[in-house]
Motif scaffolding. Structure first.
Motif, PDB file in Angstrom:
ATOM      1  N   THR A 181      -5.459   4.019 -10.657  1.00  0.00           N
ATOM      2  CA  THR A 181      -5.223   3.788  -9.234  1.00  0.00           C
ATOM      3  C   THR A 181      -3.715   3.638  -9.034  1.00  0.00           C
ATOM      4  N   LEU A 184      -4.043   3.732  -4.424  1.00  0.00           N
ATOM      5  CA  LEU A 184      -4.302   2.332  -4.094  1.00  0.00           C
ATOM      6  C   LEU A 184      -3.015   1.819  -3.453  1.00  0.00           C
ATOM      7  N   CYS A 187     -10.315   0.221 -14.620  1.00  0.00           N
ATOM      8  CA  CYS A 187      -9.298   0.816 -13.744  1.00  0.00           C
ATOM      9  C   CYS A 187      -7.916   0.396 -14.217  1.00  0.00           C
ATOM     10  N   ALA A 205     -11.133  -1.298  -4.527  1.00  0.00           N
ATOM     11  CA  ALA A 205     -10.964   0.035  -5.118  1.00  0.00           C
ATOM     12  C   ALA A 205     -11.892   0.214  -6.313  1.00  0.00           C
TER      13      ALA A 205
END
Lengths: 237, 237
Positions: A10, A126, A178, A167
């Protein structure tokens, strides 16, 4: 460091993916020329960006309801035009200048790097930028995102934990699957608090030749790279 | 009909972009073989899909809080395994079968059509499928979406107006600048009520060879095409 559990990267966008300062300065210079104004594009870009955190802080604090970044940027632009003594600009030209944030150029390593990273990972924005801004930027610059996530879909501005956690949830992943990629240590420290993995990509001229902050990775960040292609190398893409 | 104001195409996905029935039948057949079960993949796929609208209706009605489609699909799957007399399947294999919805194949015209349409329009999902499902499907099938929108980011299932209106808002567009593309007349009529433009793409075998519904476009829909490449032709891409 073992990154085999990481499924998605992200990305912070302003500064990390795109060179906002050079791009905004170029747009402001063009605007100034067309109106016969004596604005300094880089000074204006820096001033515009300096209103960025304070404008989001009003939303974070709860002092005002959710407001997307396009609207915060426009309010800041009106403040600055007034401060720089610029008057009589038609609304549609103010809108057009405000949308300069949709037309930011990526750093030279970004498209190749993202394309390589996408072969192995889900790659998603993000950013505190709103969805339309990110979509328009990506189309113009050829950024091959798998998903546009970030503040607007989370209804929370970074560094609030909800921005990061939303997210991961939307990607159907645990935070530890992530990895946040950013040129800003503070963003990465906040992501880590929400359980995301972290990678720093140095952008030592984001703020111009005299940049003093975020010149190097700070302790606690798991990975550091000089560019998106270097990041792709380090993540085995 | 003048479509020059249209900036974005928003797509229904199940049935319109992907052939869910054939793909799910294939996955169920493979699952049945590996467990020595006598399941009929197509019958199971139809049964699974028949629980789709009732499961979303519980959320639409307010009888239960927001629940993403992956979770509704899994509940329906458990119901069906019980109904078909299947027992003793490990949790991770149930999860894997449930994620068959992430592995649906597109109709043969889709990747070429979307690629052409993307050259002129923002192309975004506006599906009841959740973000992770859409992202994983797109990566596997090579669907070049500009954005993954739809029910999960709107927190409303189609045909509720909020699902359509949230997509336009997130794209920074008026509803009339967005065109809904679907193989289902009801989806298009609902989108039109929220002010979106409408295009029907015929998928006459979505429900198999004996399909009786949505074989032709209904009055009130603005454009009809036989495929995504035909749609690209008709929209000048």
């Amino acid at each position: 460091m073992d990154f085999s559990a990481v499924k998605a990267l992200t990305f912070d966008v302003f500064g990390t993916v795109v060179d906002w300062r050079t791009s905004i300065a170029r747009e402001v210079d063009a605007f100034a020329r067309s109106h016969g104004l004596g604005l300094d594009g880089h000074a204006f870009a820096d001033a515009w960006r300096s209103l960025y955190q304070p404008s989001m802080e009003e939303v974070r604090s709860g002092a005002r309801p959710w407001t997307r970044l396009d609207d915060l940027h426009r309010e800041s632009l009106l403040t600055l035009l007034d401060r720089f003594g610029v008057t009589g600009i038609p609304e549609e030209e103010i809108d057009r200048l405000n949308r300069a944030w949709h037309r930011l150029d990526p750093w030279p390593d970004v498209v190749e790097g993202l394309t390589r990273l996408k072969s192995k990972f889900v790659i998603a924005t993000l950013s505190n930028g709103n969805v339309a801004l990110m979509v328009n930027m990506a189309k113009r610059a050829g950024l091959p995102w798998d998903a546009i996530l970030g503040a607007e879909v989370a209804r929370a501005y970074k560094p609030q934990p909800r921005a990061y956690e939303a997210a991961a949830e939307l990607l159907g992943l645990a935070p530890a699957q992530c990895m946040m990629v950013a040129a800003h240590n503070a963003d990465l420290h906040a992501a880590a608090k929400s359980g995301l993995r972290t990678a720093f990509v140095a952008r030592p001229t984001e703020h111009g030749p005299g940049q003093t902050r975020d010149l190097a990775v700070e302790p606690g960040i798991e990975l550091a790279a000089d560019s998106f292609t270097d990041l792709a190398d380090k993540l085995g893409c």
